[in-house]
Scaffold this motif. Structure first.
Motif, PDB file in Angstrom:
ATOM      1  N   GLY A   1       0.585  -1.264   0.407  1.00 35.06           N
ATOM      2  CA  GLY A   1       0.233   0.140  -0.482  1.00 35.06           C
ATOM      3  C   GLY A   1       0.557   1.618   0.351  1.00 35.06           C
ATOM      4  N   ALA A   2       1.739   1.073   0.009  1.00 37.67           N
ATOM      5  CA  ALA A   2       3.170   2.107   0.525  1.00 37.67           C
ATOM      6  C   ALA A   2       3.728   2.862  -1.438  1.00 37.67           C
ATOM      7  CB  ALA A   2       4.636   2.080   0.832  1.00 37.67           C
ATOM      8  N   ALA A   3       3.514   3.913  -0.937  1.00 38.85           N
ATOM      9  CA  ALA A   3       3.754   4.254  -3.092  1.00 38.85           C
ATOM     10  C   ALA A   3       5.695   4.075  -3.090  1.00 38.85           C
ATOM     11  CB  ALA A   3       4.385   6.253  -1.966  1.00 38.85           C
ATOM     12  N   PHE A   4       5.615   3.550  -4.619  1.00 34.82           N
ATOM     13  CA  PHE A   4       6.182   3.168  -4.878  1.00 34.82           C
ATOM     14  C   PHE A   4       7.834   4.650  -4.533  1.00 34.82           C
ATOM     15  CE2 PHE A   4       3.866   0.598  -6.651  1.00 34.82           C
ATOM     16  CZ  PHE A   4       4.183  -0.895  -6.874  1.00 34.82           C
ATOM     17  N   GLU A   5       8.521   3.737  -4.540  1.00 38.21           N
ATOM     18  CA  GLU A   5       9.570   4.685  -4.213  1.00 38.21           C
ATOM     19  C   GLU A   5      11.157   3.999  -5.856  1.00 38.21           C
ATOM     20  OE1 GLU A   5      11.919   3.763  -0.813  1.00 38.21           O
ATOM     21  OE2 GLU A   5       9.733   4.832   0.691  1.00 38.21           O
ATOM     22  N   HIS A   6      11.669   5.607  -5.782  1.00 38.19           N
ATOM     23  CA  HIS A   6      12.740   5.475  -7.244  1.00 38.19           C
ATOM     24  C   HIS A   6      14.450   5.071  -6.944  1.00 38.19           C
ATOM     25  CE1 HIS A   6      15.196   6.386 -10.623  1.00 38.19           C
ATOM     26  NE2 HIS A   6      14.275   6.016 -10.454  1.00 38.19           N
ATOM     27  N   ARG A   7      15.086   4.092  -6.900  1.00 38.87           N
ATOM     28  CA  ARG A   7      15.996   3.339  -7.056  1.00 38.87           C
ATOM     29  C   ARG A   7      16.978   4.156  -8.137  1.00 38.87           C
ATOM     30  NH1 ARG A   7      15.502  -0.913  -2.326  1.00 38.87           N
ATOM     31  NH2 ARG A   7      13.976   0.306  -1.169  1.00 38.87           N
ATOM     32  N   ASP A   8      18.361   4.286  -8.055  1.00 37.81           N
ATOM     33  CA  ASP A   8      18.727   4.536  -9.166  1.00 37.81           C
ATOM     34  C   ASP A   8      19.995   4.056  -9.050  1.00 37.81           C
ATOM     35  OD1 ASP A   8      20.622   5.841  -7.616  1.00 37.81           O
ATOM     36  OD2 ASP A   8      20.518   7.512  -8.204  1.00 37.81           O
ATOM     37  N   GLY A   9      20.303   2.824  -8.205  1.00 33.87           N
ATOM     38  CA  GLY A   9      21.488   1.542  -8.251  1.00 33.87           C
ATOM     39  C   GLY A   9      22.848   2.603  -7.312  1.00 33.87           C
ATOM     40  N   SER A  10      22.236   3.650  -6.748  1.00 32.26           N
ATOM     41  CA  SER A  10      23.679   3.826  -5.789  1.00 32.26           C
ATOM     42  C   SER A  10      24.165   3.051  -4.877  1.00 32.26           C
ATOM     43  CB  SER A  10      23.383   5.506  -5.275  1.00 32.26           C
ATOM     44  OG  SER A  10      22.959   6.547  -6.370  1.00 32.26           O
ATOM     45  N   ARG A  11      24.937   2.653  -4.660  1.00 26.64           N
ATOM     46  CA  ARG A  11      25.412   2.150  -3.559  1.00 26.64           C
ATOM     47  C   ARG A  11      25.053   2.304  -2.098  1.00 26.64           C
ATOM     48  NH1 ARG A  11      29.754  -1.669  -3.433  1.00 26.64           N
ATOM     49  NH2 ARG A  11      30.155  -1.397  -5.572  1.00 26.64           N
ATOM     50  N   ASP A  12      24.255   1.206  -1.686  1.00 27.92           N
ATOM     51  CA  ASP A  12      24.001   1.852   0.113  1.00 27.92           C
ATOM     52  C   ASP A  12      25.501   1.370   0.795  1.00 27.92           C
ATOM     53  OD1 ASP A  12      23.158   1.410   2.284  1.00 27.92           O
ATOM     54  OD2 ASP A  12      21.410  -0.346   2.217  1.00 27.92           O
ATOM     55  N   PRO A  13      25.861   2.476   1.661  1.00 25.96           N
ATOM     56  CA  PRO A  13      26.824   2.473   2.316  1.00 25.96           C
ATOM     57  C   PRO A  13      26.915   0.985   2.782  1.00 25.96           C
ATOM     58  CG  PRO A  13      26.128   4.401   2.471  1.00 25.96           C
ATOM     59  CD  PRO A  13      25.538   2.977   1.470  1.00 25.96           C
ATOM     60  N   ALA A  14      25.372   0.490   3.562  1.00 23.39           N
ATOM     61  CA  ALA A  14      25.809  -0.911   4.788  1.00 23.39           C
ATOM     62  C   ALA A  14      25.898  -2.261   3.692  1.00 23.39           C
ATOM     63  CB  ALA A  14      24.127  -0.331   5.104  1.00 23.39           C
ATOM     64  N   ALA A  15      25.569  -1.867   2.171  1.00 17.44           N
ATOM     65  CA  ALA A  15      25.851  -3.109   1.844  1.00 17.44           C
ATOM     66  C   ALA A  15      27.564  -3.432   0.529  1.00 17.44           C
ATOM     67  CB  ALA A  15      24.573  -3.106   0.612  1.00 17.44           C
ATOM     68  N   ALA A  16      28.012  -2.542   1.047  1.00 14.61           N
ATOM     69  CA  ALA A  16      29.230  -2.101   0.529  1.00 14.61           C
ATOM     70  C   ALA A  16      30.075  -3.246   0.567  1.00 14.61           C
ATOM     71  CB  ALA A  16      30.160  -0.942   0.932  1.00 14.61           C
ATOM     72  N   GLY A  17      30.839  -3.468  -0.417  1.00 14.16           N
ATOM     73  CA  GLY A  17      31.406  -5.266  -1.134  1.00 14.16           C
ATOM     74  C   GLY A  17      30.575  -6.106  -0.954  1.00 14.16           C
ATOM     75  N   GLU A  18      29.375  -6.527  -0.798  1.00 12.83           N
ATOM     76  CA  GLU A  18      28.536  -8.359  -0.754  1.00 12.83           C
ATOM     77  C   GLU A  18      28.955  -8.145  -1.926  1.00 12.83           C
ATOM     78  OE1 GLU A  18      24.918  -7.444   0.761  1.00 12.83           O
ATOM     79  OE2 GLU A  18      25.726  -7.411   2.647  1.00 12.83           O
ATOM     80  N   PHE A  19      29.057  -9.889  -2.099  1.00  9.95           N
ATOM     81  CA  PHE A  19      29.799 -10.272  -3.516  1.00  9.95           C
ATOM     82  C   PHE A  19      28.030 -11.394  -3.088  1.00  9.95           C
ATOM     83  CE2 PHE A  19      33.395  -9.196  -2.330  1.00  9.95           C
ATOM     84  CZ  PHE A  19      33.597  -8.518  -3.548  1.00  9.95           C
ATOM     85  N   GLU A  20      27.188 -11.946  -4.442  1.00  6.37           N
ATOM     86  CA  GLU A  20      25.924 -12.473  -4.746  1.00  6.37           C
ATOM     87  C   GLU A  20      26.992 -14.121  -5.034  1.00  6.37           C
ATOM     88  OE1 GLU A  20      21.889 -12.228  -6.155  1.00  6.37           O
ATOM     89  OE2 GLU A  20      23.196 -13.150  -7.961  1.00  6.37           O
ATOM     90  N   LEU A  21      26.185 -15.092  -4.303  1.00  8.02           N
ATOM     91  CA  LEU A  21      26.691 -16.545  -4.580  1.00  8.02           C
ATOM     92  C   LEU A  21      26.262 -17.185  -5.775  1.00  8.02           C
ATOM     93  CD1 LEU A  21      29.477 -18.924  -4.983  1.00  8.02           C
ATOM     94  CD2 LEU A  21      28.551 -19.018  -2.295  1.00  8.02           C
TER      95      LEU A  21
END
Length: 776
Positions: free
Chosen positions: A651-671
């Motif tokens: 029900g919340a409004a959609f938010e736009h994200r432009d791919g900027s790096r989230d400092p909290a997720a810096a350096g993460e890898f997907e295996l």
């Protein structure tokens, strides 16, 4: 047991003949009782004389058998094993294409030929001659010239519980030792040498197979009293499955020796193994050997000494079987029979035999007899080596040997190990060779590793061993090896083959230059078992020894497949798998000591002891052609950044994200790990991925999940890069057909290709030097 008049006369006569020690079985408690209810027993007395000029062995054998089945038996069937060597039309020589261990049989004259035979002269059943009813039998429909099984009809069919006394007089020609038994000059290895009663099985009749190329043996439990009349120069140099109960007796140029098996002392006591039910000590065969040149050396295996050498192993087995279980072992006197030129090797034979007595004994129960004999055959008699018999086995060693190479220790351990799996459990090796050879192959590799570690590989040149091997196959069957080794040059897809040189010992050494081109390596015998298993295509189920398509298939299915099947069971059992495995094995061994074990017995008792339903596993590997092969593919990338419109909550409004790096997720890898089951057998297996800092995660891919789908994907996000992924990371499974696809590494080994290139270049250079030298 109720004896007829003929049986009574036999027992009385043997009591007088063998010094008042009693008739066969008389010292057992209660006297004459079968090995256990329903297990057939035959008590045997043999008198035989050997004439060395004509190589003749003639004698009389009296066998007392009680019909312990509910069947009424109309006839008696016997083995005449030496008739396998009587002519090239026997079942054995037909299957082996006229060869015995690759040696063609030589015709010669009647006096100097390599052939052997047995002829029945008389068959007395309760004193009545029945030779007129003799018929040769071929239960597998073998060669019409095969004479390795015969039968005689009973005048009156034998009722359940009744006993029959049968005396057979026979003559025989001792063969040249080419397959287990025979003569080589003064050396005699006499095995499977008398007309031996088959094993009668309720509802099936006589289990008395022809002597096939690959089959070994099956016999009744019982006692043996044997008198041998030999040339006097064998005095003091005759050894057997039995014990001499009286001193040898000289009669001019002859000597009389008498043996009992088991000995009088052993007959007077029960099996000491806990949980085995107090069964009497019996044997299922009798063999003897004589050699005037042999050097006997004796020493005693002491359990306490070995317990102090390997306290951790004793503690491990004790913990698995429970603190209340007595796992102590009996002391055993070991006699090592060495040739004079190799006498200095006797202690290595003793150590290897003790290795088997200790490590096997801990797992399947003590060796219950007082003595054991190890025989090293003479030069030219090596074909008698590598074979097991009750209380005596043969091996074989080289004059020039290096202790680091373990030239003969594995053979000693293996053949000594048969004293447990066949000598005590006595399965039918004709029909279920795997139950002895397979379990023994598992056990001997385990014992080798525990006592000696990995085996150093070597290459033989004219019987001398060089402690290294070629990095490439150098047999003439290999295109690369044949070319580089100057052995053979063939053109693929064209029937053309050029062999500039044949294998020739020191010439091969000169050509190969092993000191310069070979590599030093060590192998683990457990993984060697696995390599030999996967070398044969898994297209045959385990079955009767004569039904395999080739010698290689027989060995793969009788030795190596069951060995790796057993070695993989702890992984199948999962938690506490090793301890459960030991409990299952010990329960089987305890239940079947001095019985006739079958594959069904093994499955039932092992599963009960391991507390697991393993029918599906045995169905796939014993009665099926199930295969195991897992593969893993891996992809790893930086964790994708969110781009687009996202709804943070319903029900919340959609938010736009432009791919900027989230400092909290810096350096993460997907295996992304994809595991695939390519084999037909579904086994629970671990999958483990390891990260840069050494941390790891392990997940279990269950049998149920694999049955539902042949693949599974694991996706993980982690702040560190993955360095490696492994299926079955702890190497619990030895069944996997292809280990090359079980591992993934983030970085490639860039050194190994250069090492292999250097080795190939070096071998090519030396091959060219060698070929140039041939031209002068």
């Amino acid at each position: 047991m109720v004896f007829g008049d003929g049986a009574r006369r036999f027992l009385q006569a043997s009591a007088l003949l063998f010094g008042g020690l009693g008739a066969p079985g008389a010292d057992l408690a209660p006297a004459g009782e079968a090995a256990s209810p329903g297990v057939p027993r035959v008590d045997t007395r043999i008198e035989a004389a050997y004439g060395e000029v004509e190589r003749r062995l003639d004698g009389t054998v009296t066998q007392v058998w009680t019909n312990s089945t509910p069947d009424t038996v109309p006839d008696l069937w016997f083995h005449l094993y030496w008739n396998a060597f009587a002519n090239n039309g026997s079942t054995f020589l037909t299957e082996s294409q006229g060869k015995l261990r690759q040696h063609p049989m030589l015709a010669g004259t009647a006096q100097d030929s390599e052939w052997g035979w047995q002829r029945i002269v008389s068959v007395l059943v309760e004193g009545e001659e029945r030779i007129g009813t003799l018929r040769y039998r071929r239960p597998e429909g073998g060669s019409p010239e095969d004479l390795s099984v015969f039968s005689v009809d009973l005048a009156t069919p034998l009722a359940p519980g009744a006993t029959v006394n049968v005396t057979v007089k026979w003559e025989s020609q001792v063969p040249r030792v080419r397959r287990r038994t025979g003569h080589k000059d003064d050396f005699l290895m006499i095995a499977h040498w008398f007309p031996k009663l088959g094993v009668y099985q309720a509802g099936r009749g006589w289990n008395c197979h022809e002597f096939h190329m690959h089959t070994e043996f099956f016999g009744n439990w019982g006692t043996y009293d044997v008198e041998l009349d030999l040339p006097a120069r064998y005095d003091g140099r005759v050894f057997s499955s039995g014990t001499m109960n009286t001193p040898s007796e000289r009669r001019g140029e002859r000597v009389i020796v008498r043996f009992q098996a088991p000995s009088a002392a052993e007959r007077a006591r029960m099996d000491p193994a806990p949980g085995a039910g107090g069964r009497p000590l019996l044997v299922h065969d009798f063999v003897w050997a004589a050699d005037p040149d042999v050097k006997p050396r004796r020493a005693t295996f002491h359990y306490d000494e070995w317990r102090r050498r390997y306290p951790e192993e004793v503690a491990r087995v004790q913990a698995a079987l429970g603190p209340e279980r007595d796992i102590g072992l009996s002391d055993v006197e070991i006699t090592v029979l060495m040739q004079p030129e190799r006498e200095h090797l006797w202690q290595r034979h003793f150590e290897a035999a003790s290795t088997a007595l200790f490590f096997y004994g801990l797992r399947v129960g003590t060796y219950p007899f007082d003595r054991l004999t190890v025989l090293d055959p003479p030069h030219g008699g090596g074909e008698a080596g590598g074979m097991e018999y009750p209380l005596l086995f043969t091996c074989g060693s080289n004059l020039f040997t290096d202790e680091r190479l373990l030239d003969f220790e594995p053979t000693v351990i293996h053949e000594c190990g048969h004293q447990f799996f066949h000598g005590i459990l006595a399965n039918n090796e004709f029909e279920e060779a795997w139950l002895d050879e397979g379990l023994n192959s598992w056990a001997d590799s385990e014992a080798q590793v525990m006592r000696y570690g990995r085996r150093r590989e070597s290459t033989a040149y004219s019987g001398l061993r060089f402690p290294a091997v070629s990095p490439f196959p150098v047999t003439s069957d290999s295109l690369l090896g044949g070319l580089l080794g100057a052995r053979a040059i063939g053109v693929p897809f064209v029937d053309f083959r050029f062999e500039p040189l044949r294998d020739s010992g020191f010439v091969d050494f000169w050509r190969d230059q092993p000191a310069l081109t070979f590599v030093r390596t060590h192998t683990d015998p457990r993984w060697s078992d696995r390599n030999r298993y996967v070398a044969e295509p898994p297209i045959e189920t385990l079955g009767a020894s004569w039904n395999y398509r080739s010698r290689e298939s027989y060995r793969a299915n009788s030795y190596f497949k069951p060995a790796v099947m057993l070695r993989s069971l702890p992984a199948v059992l999962g938690q506490d798998g090793e301890a459960r495995f030991l409990r299952g094995l010990r329960r089987y061994a305890d239940a079947m000591r001095f019985q006739h074990a079958t594959g069904a017995d093994f499955e039932r008792e092992f599963s009960a002891g391991a507390e697991a339903d393993l029918g599906w596993y045995f169905d796939a590997l014993l009665r099926g052609t199930g295969t195991v092969d897992w593969a893993v593919t891996v992809s790893e990338r930086p964790a994708p950044r969110p781009i687009g419109f996202f709804q943070p909550a319903p029900g919340a409004a959609f938010e736009h994200r432009d791919g900027s790096r989230d400092p909290a997720a810096a350096g993460e890898f997907e295996l992304d790990v994809l595991v695939t089951r390519r084999g037909s057998l579904c086994l629970p297996v671990d999958v483990r991925w390891t990260f840069e800092d050494g941390s790891s995660e392990t997940v279990r891919w269950t049998r149920e999940e694999q049955e539902a789908s042949p693949w599974k994907r694991f996706v993980r996000t982690h702040p560190l890069k993955c360095t490696r992924v492994a299926v079955d990371p702890d190497h619990g499974y030895f069944l996997d057909q292809d280990l090359s696809n079980n591992r993934w590494y983030a970085e490639r080994d860039r050194v190994a290709p250069w090492r292999w290139a250097e080795r190939a270049f070096s071998r090519a250079v030396h091959a060219l030097h060698f070929q140039g030298g041939l031209g002068g």
